[in-house]
Design a protein around this motif. Sequence first.
Motif, short mmCIF file in Angstrom:
data_model
loop_
_atom_site.label_atom_id
_atom_site.label_comp_id
_atom_site.label_asym_id
_atom_site.label_seq_id
_atom_site.Cartn_x
_atom_site.Cartn_y
_atom_site.Cartn_z
N ALA A 64 61.40 24.38 -10.92
CA ALA A 64 60.35 23.91 -11.83
C ALA A 64 60.49 24.58 -13.19
CB ALA A 64 58.97 24.19 -11.23
N SER A 65 60.80 25.86 -13.20
CA SER A 65 60.99 26.58 -14.46
C SER A 65 62.19 26.05 -15.23
CB SER A 65 61.15 28.08 -14.16
OG SER A 65 61.39 28.79 -15.34
N ARG A 67 63.46 23.07 -14.97
CA ARG A 67 63.15 21.70 -15.42
C ARG A 67 62.26 21.71 -16.66
NH1 ARG A 67 60.83 17.67 -12.00
NH2 ARG A 67 61.82 16.22 -13.41
N ALA A 68 61.44 22.74 -16.82
CA ALA A 68 60.61 22.84 -18.02
C ALA A 68 61.48 23.02 -19.27
CB ALA A 68 59.63 24.00 -17.89
N GLU A 69 62.64 23.65 -19.09
CA GLU A 69 63.59 23.86 -20.19
C GLU A 69 64.57 22.69 -20.34
OE1 GLU A 69 65.66 27.47 -19.35
OE2 GLU A 69 63.80 28.62 -19.14
N GLU A 71 65.23 18.86 -18.45
CA GLU A 71 64.86 17.84 -17.45
C GLU A 71 66.02 17.46 -16.54
OE1 GLU A 71 62.35 14.87 -17.45
OE2 GLU A 71 60.79 15.92 -18.54
N ASP A 128 57.44 19.55 -9.04
CA ASP A 128 56.38 19.11 -9.95
C ASP A 128 54.99 19.57 -9.51
OD1 ASP A 128 58.23 17.85 -11.60
OD2 ASP A 128 57.82 15.84 -10.81
#
Length: 167
Positions: A64-65, A67-69, A71, A128
């Motif tokens: 998740a971390s 993916r925040a940076e 996608e 997510d």
Amino acid sequence: MRVYLPATVRMARGLVEDKQLQPLSGTGFALTPALRESYATGDTEELEYAAMREAARASLRLIASERAEDEKAELRRVVVSVDVEDATLRPDLDHAVVRLSGPVPWKKVAAVHVDSPEAEDAVRAAADVIDSADLGDPDAEFVLGEAEDHELSWYAPQEVPFLLELM
């Protein structure tokens, strides 16, 4: 002591390149006395599996971390099993949590566990909602369970470079 370190595909690539892994905040999961006491029954293998599942759940937080940076971060949980002697028990954080004092060298890696490609949609959905699941949201827990229904595949250390090359 066998310790299960949560990781991501990116971190596994770094492990292969650098020949060491620095777990985030030194956090790992293991069959600790507190974990053993928290289960009414279960042999060593079952309890080690419980510790590995905790590491796999922590891997979702790392995904998740990432993916925040980005996608396009890879959507497979990774758990690195290592054999170390310097793990500090942290029952104040959770039953299976341990802390490592520094990076773990490649020679301490016992195995690497990775999701199959079929798990990617479930992992995306779980990453997510991982924070909501941690806060007790039953719908998020259900989504998390979908990802946890996928078993991680086991790879010997010498197989990991080839696995990553194929990904």
